[in-house]
Enzyme design. Structure first.
Site, PDB file in Angstrom:
ATOM      1  N   LYS A  81       0.891  -1.037   0.162  1.00 35.21           N
ATOM      2  CA  LYS A  81       0.113   0.006  -0.063  1.00 35.21           C
ATOM      3  C   LYS A  81       0.854   1.201   0.084  1.00 35.21           C
ATOM      4  O   LYS A  81       2.237   1.096   0.132  1.00 35.21           O
ATOM      5  CB  LYS A  81      -0.840  -0.072   1.356  1.00 35.21           C
TER       6      LYS A  81
HETATM    7  C1  LIG Z   1      -5.220  -4.697   1.489  1.00 30.20           C
HETATM    8  C2  LIG Z   1      -6.695  -4.533   1.515  1.00 30.20           C
HETATM    9  C3  LIG Z   1      -7.268  -4.941   2.506  1.00 30.20           C
HETATM   10  C4  LIG Z   1      -6.667  -5.568   3.723  1.00 30.20           C
HETATM   11  O1  LIG Z   1      -5.799  -4.764   4.462  1.00 30.20           O
HETATM   12  P1  LIG Z   1      -4.850  -5.482   5.390  1.00 30.20           P
HETATM   13  O2  LIG Z   1      -4.230  -4.679   6.145  1.00 30.20           O
HETATM   14  O3  LIG Z   1      -3.780  -6.563   4.726  1.00 30.20           O
HETATM   15  O4  LIG Z   1      -5.823  -6.551   6.305  1.00 30.20           O
HETATM   16  C5  LIG Z   1      -8.798  -4.483   2.622  1.00 30.20           C
HETATM   17  N1  LIG Z   1      -9.421  -4.054   1.703  1.00 30.20           N
HETATM   18  C6  LIG Z   1      -8.543  -3.741   0.488  1.00 30.20           C
HETATM   19  C7  LIG Z   1      -9.448  -3.075  -0.437  1.00 30.20           C
HETATM   20  C8  LIG Z   1      -7.403  -3.798   0.421  1.00 30.20           C
HETATM   21  O5  LIG Z   1      -6.523  -3.533  -0.781  1.00 30.20           O
END
Ligand SMILES: *Cc1c(COP(=O)(O)O)cnc(C)c1O
Length: 391
Positions: free
Chosen positions: A190
């Site tokens: 991210k």
């Molecule tokens: C990455 C992601 C999540 C989950 O995030 P984590 O921190 O890995 O639990 C949820 N929703 C979306 C759209 C994502 O891209």
């Protein structure tokens, strides 16, 4: 030549120093970095409260609980998302349904949402919560969603896992102008990372308190909330069933340090996107369209390739060491959701996009030389008479 992933973290010496300082301190968890990180994110988002947790999946779970989602209730989300956006409802014993996507922005279609709400109202099955997902870092039509939420009485949890640093209607995503709660992810792919991590923003003080409690076993030490009189310095009460969803101070320190570079991260992503757009203009690929009022954080750079060629092009890119990826397999096609009754054909735009989708590498440390290599390989693979991908 080394491989190019589709996304990766950017770690500076300052980040390393920030983490090391925590390791030398008294507090590895439940220390002062958590609140500092929460306040820093909340301030950037122009939100009253920030609650840090161990990942965005946990954030979505306690967001649903804090809004009292339970058995018999319905949560709606986009099929073009990571499974966590839907699973949060299942953790609470609630049911999930999906709204098909707009083929241009790849976000949930507010036209489809409005039509589905009309039908749901007639059937007496309105959703309690809507989870709009800011796909690739670009907000949905949040103004329309806010208006529909007012009319039909559902709550809004924005899944902004892709979108820290993005803006909508001139304000930061997470400011709470359209959503009751906004959720961010700090997974390494991210925009900003804490290794694993998540954070919720809200402007509702009571919701924030509830989220803090649910993050830590449902326990409180707040004298105003204790059922019995405080019995000594050791005393706490568990008021409801919560979890250990805490973030560590090690993670929060990394997040705080990373947050210093949020603007350069986004600027770099935007510059790379401008270069992609320029260099892909002559190629037979489809690009994501801009949502009015939204300024994307550009977590992902998805393209569409004609479905008769996509698998070959995808494999060719991977064979060249270019880590293309695919976002997303429509959630309703997952075996778990098929077993709940969803079928192929239920959300045709999400399925059509899935047949054409491919995400190109995009991250702050991607060099222009690497990006040119991506484009060159893609152009070579598309050479063999691929029709321009329609929308
Ligand atoms: C990455 C992601 C999540 C989950 O995030 P984590 O921190 O890995 O639990 C949820 N929703 C979306 C759209 C994502 O891209």
């Amino acid at each position: 030549m080394s491989g190019i992933p589709y996304g990766r973290q950017s770690i500076s010496e300052d980040d390393i120093a920030a983490v090391t300082a925590v390791l030398r301190s008294d507090w590895l968890t439940q220390g002062p970095m958590i609140e500092r990180f929460e306040q820093a994110v909340a301030q950037r988002c122009e939100a009253a409260h920030g609650v840090a947790v161990c990942n965005a999946t946990a954030a979505l779970h306690i967001a649903c609980l804090a809004l009292d989602l339970g058995p018999g209730d319905l949560l709606w989300t986009s099929p073009n998302t990571f499974v966590a956006s839907a699973n949060c409802a299942r953790y609470c014993g609630a049911e999930v349904d999906f709204i098909d996507i707009d083929p241009l922005t790849l976000n949930l279609s507010v036209t489809a949402l409005a039509a589905k709400l009309e039908r749901a109202e007639r059937a007496g099955r309105l959703p309690k919560i809507l989870v709009p997902v800011a796909f690739a870092g670009q907000s949905c039509d949040m103004a329309a969603i806010r208006a529909l939420a007012g009319r039909y009485g559902f709550r809004v949890i924005e899944d902004a896992s892709h979108a820290i640093g993005a803006r909508y209607a001139g304000r930061p995503v997470g400011c709470g102008a359209q959503a009751d709660i906004t959720v961010f992810s700090f997974h390494p792919v991210k925009i900003v990372t804490t290794g694993e991590g998540g954070l919720l923003t809200t402007n509702d003080a009571e919701l924030a308190e509830r989220l803090r409690r649910l993050r830590s076993h449902g326990i409180t030490r707040d004298p105003a909330l204790l059922q019995a009189r405080e019995q000594g310095g050791w005393y706490y009460e568990q008021l409801e069933l919560g979890f250990n969803y805490r973030m560590t101070d090690i993670q929060a320190a990394l997040g705080l340090s990373q947050l210093d570079r949020l603007e350069p991260f986004i600027a770099r992503r935007r510059a790379l996107v401008a270069r992609y757009r320029d260099r892909l203009a002559a190629l037979p690929v489809g690009l994501i369209a801009d949502q009015a009022l939204a300024e994307s954080a550009w977590h992902l750079f998805p393209i569409r390739v004609d479905e008769t060629q996509r698998d070959r092009v995808f494999a060719g890119m991977r064979a060249a060491g270019i880590g293309v990826n695919l976002h997303y397999i429509p959630v309703h096609l997952q075996p778990y959701y098929q077993a709940l009754g969803f079928q192929q054909g239920d959300f045709p735009e999400a399925e059509r996009y899935y047949a054409q989708a491919m995400s190109l590498p995009l991250y702050a440390d991607l060099s222009e030389e690497q990006q040119d290599r991506v484009v060159k390989r893609l152009a070579g693979l598309l050479d063999s008479g691929v029709a321009r991908c329609g929308w």
